[in-house]
Design a protein around this motif. Structure first.
Motif, short mmCIF file in Angstrom:
data_model
loop_
_atom_site.label_atom_id
_atom_site.label_comp_id
_atom_site.label_asym_id
_atom_site.label_seq_id
_atom_site.Cartn_x
_atom_site.Cartn_y
_atom_site.Cartn_z
N LEU A 120 -23.18 98.91 -33.61
CA LEU A 120 -24.37 98.71 -32.78
C LEU A 120 -24.76 100.00 -32.07
O LEU A 120 -25.95 100.28 -31.88
CB LEU A 120 -24.13 97.60 -31.76
N HIS A 121 -23.77 100.81 -31.68
CA HIS A 121 -24.09 102.08 -31.04
C HIS A 121 -24.78 103.02 -32.02
O HIS A 121 -25.72 103.74 -31.66
CB HIS A 121 -22.80 102.72 -30.50
N THR A 122 -24.33 103.02 -33.27
CA THR A 122 -24.92 103.88 -34.29
C THR A 122 -26.30 103.40 -34.71
O THR A 122 -27.20 104.21 -34.96
CB THR A 122 -24.00 103.94 -35.53
N HIS A 123 -26.47 102.10 -34.77
CA HIS A 123 -27.73 101.51 -35.24
C HIS A 123 -28.39 100.73 -34.09
O HIS A 123 -28.56 99.51 -34.14
CB HIS A 123 -27.47 100.59 -36.43
N GLY A 124 -28.76 101.46 -33.03
CA GLY A 124 -29.33 100.81 -31.85
C GLY A 124 -30.64 100.11 -32.12
O GLY A 124 -31.03 99.20 -31.37
N ALA A 134 -38.13 91.46 -35.35
CA ALA A 134 -39.00 92.05 -36.37
C ALA A 134 -38.58 93.48 -36.69
O ALA A 134 -38.44 93.87 -37.86
CB ALA A 134 -40.45 92.02 -35.90
N ILE A 135 -38.35 94.29 -35.65
CA ILE A 135 -37.96 95.68 -35.86
C ILE A 135 -36.56 95.76 -36.45
O ILE A 135 -36.28 96.60 -37.32
CB ILE A 135 -38.03 96.46 -34.54
N SER A 136 -35.68 94.88 -36.02
CA SER A 136 -34.33 94.85 -36.58
C SER A 136 -34.38 94.59 -38.09
O SER A 136 -33.68 95.25 -38.86
CB SER A 136 -33.49 93.76 -35.90
N ALA A 137 -35.24 93.66 -38.51
CA ALA A 137 -35.36 93.34 -39.93
C ALA A 137 -35.91 94.53 -40.71
O ALA A 137 -35.43 94.84 -41.82
CB ALA A 137 -36.27 92.12 -40.12
N GLU A 138 -36.91 95.23 -40.16
CA GLU A 138 -37.47 96.38 -40.84
C GLU A 138 -36.48 97.54 -40.90
O GLU A 138 -36.41 98.26 -41.90
CB GLU A 138 -38.77 96.81 -40.15
#
Length: 288
Positions: free
Chosen positions: A56-60, A67-71
């Motif tokens: 999660l730290h690497t992929h904040g 929506a943004i998480s999915a993209e």
């Protein structure tokens, strides 16, 4: 005052990056991945150990909104190639049926039945979202391993100074028919597991499947009883892969270190173009 880029993206007041077209947002995600030095390829041959907090730290960007998480996930998988190897270090964990009865692990068998074959501790969600993947299967090396239920293992163990039979298998190997049946069961379990694994890769766009049939000890090449041929390991999987709706390119290779057969399938304007590669010879055929 400088605003955090993620705050700008998620802001509901005034202009927001969410107002941009989806393809531009995906380009931005791709740029963020590059700026964060996220690798474009990963190779897995052993169980994964990725701390949740580190991921999660690497992929904040995963924490912005759904929506943004999915993209962001889509951009990550579109740009990333994954390499997976099945060998004697993980095959018996993912396919307990390959092991001798007195060495099979019941717990792993239960876990495998519930989900995808558990070779690397990879989450089913990761496998389901892969876009580009190479799967290298060391069936020859696995069959020769001392833990294997394949007849090659019985031949190899004495030369390695190991007992030739385990107590549970000794009564079962009484004839050529018994040996052939045992090897057929080994092959069937391997094929079924790889089929299940590919079935769970729902988003594949390109894939390479390599069946490496060279036995772990070269002197046992002539003792094979199984169907480690293109007809047995190659053709059925090429048909399976070409049936995947999203797939655009597949390569399937079957063979040992001296002889192999490779077929590549590419979807061109709605049709599959098949290329057969035997050493330097290429034969191209178009089909529906």
């Amino acid at each position: 005052m400088t605003m955090n880029p993620i705050s700008i993206w998620a802001s509901s007041n005034g202009p927001s990056l969410c107002d941009l077209p989806a393809e531009i947002r995906l380009d931005i995600c791709d740029a963020i991945l590059d700026l964060s030095n996220i690798p474009r390829s990963y190779g897995y041959t052993a169980p994964l150990h990725i701390p949740h907090k580190t991921a999660l730290h690497t992929h904040g960007m995963l924490l912005v909104n759904q929506a943004i998480s999915a993209e962001y996930r889509q951009a990550f998988y579109e740009r990333t190639k994954f390499f997976f190897r099945i060998d004697s270090h993980n095959a018996f964990r993912g396919i307990p049926e390959l092991a001798l009865q007195d060495q099979a692990q019941g717990q792993d068998a239960a876990e495998t039945a519930a989900g995808l074959p558990n070779f690397w501790d990879a989450p089913d969600a990761l496998l389901a979202n892969l876009r580009h993947c190479t799967l290298f299967v060391e069936i020859g090396e696995v069959a020769c391993h001392r833990q294997s239920a394949h007849s090659l293992s019985v031949l190899v163990r004495p030369s390695a100074g190991l007992r030739s039979f385990s107590p549970t298998e000794a009564p079962t190997l009484t004839s050529d028919e018994d040996v052939a049946a045992k090897d057929a069961a080994f092959d069937a379990a391997f094929v079924a597991a790889v089929h299940k694994l590919l079935d769970g890769m729902l988003q594949l766009r390109s894939v390479q499947l390599v069946w490496e049939t060279t036995p772990g000890i070269r002197s046992y090449w002539e003792t094979l009883t199984g169907d480690w041929t293109w007809e047995g390991l190659g053709e059925p999987f090429l048909e399976i892969l070409m049936g995947k709706r999203l797939l655009r390119e597949a390569l399937v290779k079957v063979g040992d270190k001296e002889n192999d057969l490779t077929r590549q399938a590419k979807r061109v304007e709605g049709k599959w173009m098949l290329t057969t590669i035997i050493r330097d010879l290429r034969i191209v055929v178009y089909m529906q």
